[in-house]
Motif scaffolding. Structure first.
Motif, short mmCIF file in Angstrom:
data_model
loop_
_atom_site.label_atom_id
_atom_site.label_comp_id
_atom_site.label_asym_id
_atom_site.label_seq_id
_atom_site.Cartn_x
_atom_site.Cartn_y
_atom_site.Cartn_z
N PRO A 276 0.83 -1.20 0.00
CA PRO A 276 0.00 0.00 0.00
C PRO A 276 0.87 1.26 0.00
CG PRO A 276 0.19 -0.81 2.23
CD PRO A 276 0.94 -1.79 1.36
N MET B 135 2.78 4.35 1.20
CA MET B 135 3.33 4.76 2.51
C MET B 135 4.25 5.96 2.30
SD MET B 135 4.09 1.15 4.50
CE MET B 135 4.77 0.24 3.12
N GLU C 245 3.47 6.09 -2.61
CA GLU C 245 2.91 6.92 -1.55
C GLU C 245 2.00 8.04 -2.05
OE1 GLU C 245 7.12 7.91 -1.30
OE2 GLU C 245 6.50 9.83 -0.46
N ALA C 246 1.21 8.59 -1.13
CA ALA C 246 0.36 9.76 -1.40
C ALA C 246 1.19 10.83 -2.10
CB ALA C 246 -0.21 10.29 -0.10
N GLN D 15 -0.61 6.59 -5.73
CA GLN D 15 -1.78 7.16 -5.06
C GLN D 15 -1.78 8.67 -5.29
OE1 GLN D 15 -1.96 7.49 -0.69
NE2 GLN D 15 -3.90 6.39 -0.78
N HIS E 91 -6.86 8.88 -3.55
CA HIS E 91 -6.87 8.82 -2.08
C HIS E 91 -8.10 9.53 -1.53
CE1 HIS E 91 -5.53 8.32 1.90
NE2 HIS E 91 -4.36 8.92 1.89
N HIS F 36 -8.48 8.51 5.24
CA HIS F 36 -7.55 9.03 6.25
C HIS F 36 -7.67 10.52 6.54
CE1 HIS F 36 -4.85 5.34 5.16
NE2 HIS F 36 -6.01 5.02 5.68
N ARG G 296 -9.12 4.53 -2.53
CA ARG G 296 -8.95 4.11 -1.13
C ARG G 296 -9.91 4.90 -0.27
NH1 ARG G 296 -3.53 3.28 2.65
NH2 ARG G 296 -4.06 1.10 2.61
N SER H 95 -9.71 0.98 4.05
CA SER H 95 -9.00 1.38 5.25
C SER H 95 -10.02 2.02 6.19
CB SER H 95 -7.88 2.36 4.87
OG SER H 95 -7.01 2.59 5.96
N VAL I 281 -6.57 -4.37 4.17
CA VAL I 281 -5.30 -3.85 4.66
C VAL I 281 -5.39 -3.66 6.17
CG1 VAL I 281 -5.94 -1.40 4.34
CG2 VAL I 281 -3.51 -2.06 4.21
N GLY I 282 -4.23 -3.69 6.82
CA GLY I 282 -4.19 -3.39 8.25
C GLY I 282 -3.78 -4.58 9.08
N MET I 283 -2.51 -4.63 9.42
CA MET I 283 -1.96 -5.66 10.28
C MET I 283 -2.27 -7.06 9.79
SD MET I 283 -2.30 -3.82 14.00
CE MET I 283 -1.10 -4.87 14.79
N ARG J 173 -3.18 -6.12 1.11
CA ARG J 173 -2.08 -5.15 1.10
C ARG J 173 -1.28 -5.31 2.39
NH1 ARG J 173 -4.09 0.59 -1.36
NH2 ARG J 173 -4.88 -0.21 -3.34
C1 LIG Z 1 5.15 5.06 7.16
C2 LIG Z 1 3.72 4.99 6.71
C3 LIG Z 1 3.27 5.90 5.75
C4 LIG Z 1 1.95 5.81 5.28
N1 LIG Z 1 1.55 6.64 4.26
C5 LIG Z 1 0.34 6.43 3.66
C6 LIG Z 1 0.00 7.10 2.45
O1 LIG Z 1 0.81 7.79 1.83
N2 LIG Z 1 -1.24 6.91 1.95
C7 LIG Z 1 -2.15 6.07 2.55
O2 LIG Z 1 -3.27 5.93 2.06
N3 LIG Z 1 -1.81 5.39 3.68
C8 LIG Z 1 -0.61 5.52 4.21
N4 LIG Z 1 -0.23 4.75 5.28
C9 LIG Z 1 -1.13 3.65 5.73
C10 LIG Z 1 -0.72 2.33 5.05
O3 LIG Z 1 -0.95 2.39 3.65
C11 LIG Z 1 -1.50 1.13 5.60
O4 LIG Z 1 -2.86 1.31 5.36
C12 LIG Z 1 -1.26 0.95 7.10
O5 LIG Z 1 0.12 0.98 7.42
C13 LIG Z 1 -1.89 -0.35 7.61
O6 LIG Z 1 -1.33 -1.47 6.95
P1 LIG Z 1 -0.16 -2.35 7.65
O7 LIG Z 1 -0.65 -2.78 9.00
O8 LIG Z 1 0.04 -3.51 6.71
O9 LIG Z 1 1.03 -1.48 7.76
C14 LIG Z 1 1.06 4.84 5.80
C15 LIG Z 1 1.53 3.97 6.80
C16 LIG Z 1 2.83 4.02 7.24
C17 LIG Z 1 3.31 3.02 8.26
#
Ligand SMILES: Cc1cc2nc3c(=O)[nH]c(=O)nc-3n(C[C@H](O)[C@H](O)[C@H](O)COP(=O)(O)O)c2cc1C
Length: 366
Positions: free
Chosen positions: A23, A25, A59-60, A102, A181, A184, A234, A268, A303-305, A325
């Motif tokens: 995803p 980041m 990333e965003a 994104q 995006h 969030h 997203r 998300s 997505v998410g953990m 993801r």
């Molecule tokens: C360092 C970092 C930067 C992130 N930046 C974005 C981002 O740019 N856009 C977005 O939609 N989510 C962002 N997220 C959220 C992640 O895409 C993801 O949804 C979140 O980390 C949960 O997934 P995971 O448990 O597999 O890490 C970010 C997360 C982390 C840890």
């Protein structure tokens, strides 16, 4: 054993080699503060592709300078930024991964200090420190951040046009798929939410009004990109607070997104209500994805953990999502995809040939 995680998936004309996607980041690594990718981004994103990800979503990336979360964000509002992304895309392709990006506007959560390396991580930047005036649906601040200016019609039109223009640049740079995006607590989510959108014009009020900007952006991007290119959105499927944007509203919005040509929604949550109590834990957002997948025709990613291959496999095998993801786990272990392929007894095709000797033990066990 069937390996859902390792099965290819086709969206429009794109076939992605597996369902392990990285995803977006934020890296806050555009060192020139000009939104331009550097060697850092090549190394960072390339490592996930080498490590077996099916698709890597960058990333965003700000569609306008004022749409960046921080001055260190990537941008795609000009040609120099597009050219710097081209080698990143080529590198992902060279390792067999699909390249996504994104497209983002941070709205009232823009103009902040990066999460690390600064005096006040996440706080609003002052003008003296390079901050700028933020915009949102209404002049309502997020938590302790500086209040935004409510966008007028012309400002809204500019945002829509900027998403479309950035999409054209992304296509030109070679990306295979685009993600808008709308999660969030960033601009498009801010419009969706009754907490942050108090407008009385046609972009506020009922859900159709609050979703209008998102659907305009989707229409503009869809019209700007090739017919065969997948478009993803997203969302935050709930804000985890009473009176906020919730799963029932998300279900309607996802149905509309499908009618407007969106091919997959990433599910998300959170990010628009500072005091929300979020039940963070392994797979905590997966039931939201499963709900949306069941109630709408839309393919979804969870997505998410979802940190282990078997956990991710289970999400797919039980029909809760079409793609998984994996974010932070890929940061910890950039070969996560290879490890998943090996532990699920996949073939060794995913391992780049120069690395195969390093995996002989595991392959023998498989
Ligand atoms: C360092 C970092 C930067 C992130 N930046 C974005 C981002 O740019 N856009 C977005 O939609 N989510 C962002 N997220 C959220 C992640 O895409 C993801 O949804 C979140 O980390 C949960 O997934 P995971 O448990 O597999 O890490 C970010 C997360 C982390 C840890």
């Amino acid at each position: 054993m069937t390996q859902h995680l390792l099965a290819p998936i086709t969206l429009r004309d794109l076939t992605v080699r597996n369902r392990i996607w990285v995803p977006p980041m934020c890296q806050y690594a555009a060192a020139g503060l000009d939104g331009i990718a550097t060697d850092y981004h090549l190394m960072h994103y390339g490592s996930f592709a080498r490590g077996g990800a099916g698709a890597v979503i960058l990333e965003a990336t700000g569609v306008l300078p004022e749409g960046r979360i921080s001055p260190q964000d990537l941008g795609l509002w000009d040609g120099a930024q597009r050219e710097a992304l081209r080698p990143v895309v080529d590198l992902l392709h060279s390792f067999g991964a699909a390249a996504g990006i994104q497209l983002a506007h941070a709205g009232r959560k823009a103009s902040t200090e990066p999460e690390w390396g600064t005096a006040h991580p996440g706080a609003s930047l002052t003008a003296a420190d390079g901050g700028w005036e933020t915009v949102g649906p209404s002049a309502i601040a997020y938590d302790a951040l500086t209040a935004p200016t409510a966008l007028d019609e012309a400002g809204i039109d500019e945002v829509v046009a900027a998403f479309a223009a950035s999409a054209v640049r992304a296509v030109d740079a070679g990306f295979d798929l685009l993600e808008v995006h709308a999660a969030h607590g960033y601009l498009l989510h801010e419009f969706l939410s009754p907490l942050s959108n108090h407008r009385t014009d046609s972009y506020g009020g009922d859900l159709a009004g609050r979703a209008r900007l998102l659907l305009r952006v989707v229409d503009a991007v869809r019209a700007a990109i090739p017919e065969g290119m997948p478009l993803l959105v997203r969302i935050s499927a709930t804000e985890w607070v009473e009176g906020g944007f919730d799963l029932a509203q998300a279900t309607e919005v996802v149905t509309w997104l499908g009618e407007h040509g969106v091919d997959m929604v990433d599910v998300s949550s959170g990010g628009n209500a500072a005091g929300a109590r979020i039940p963070v834990g392994p797979g905590y957002q997966t039931p939201l994805a499963a709900h949306l997948r069941e109630r709408t025709e839309m393919p979804v990613s969870a997505v998410g953990m979802l940190d282990t291959p078997f956990q991710a496999e289970h999400v797919l095998a039980t029909g809760q999502a079409d793609v998984v993801r994996v974010g932070r786990a890929f940061l910890r272990a950039p070969n996560w995809g290879i490890d998943a392929a090996l532990s699920l007894r996949g073939d060794n095709e995913i391992i780049p040939p120069p690395y195969r000797r390093a995996f002989r033990q595991q392959l023998r066990r498989g």
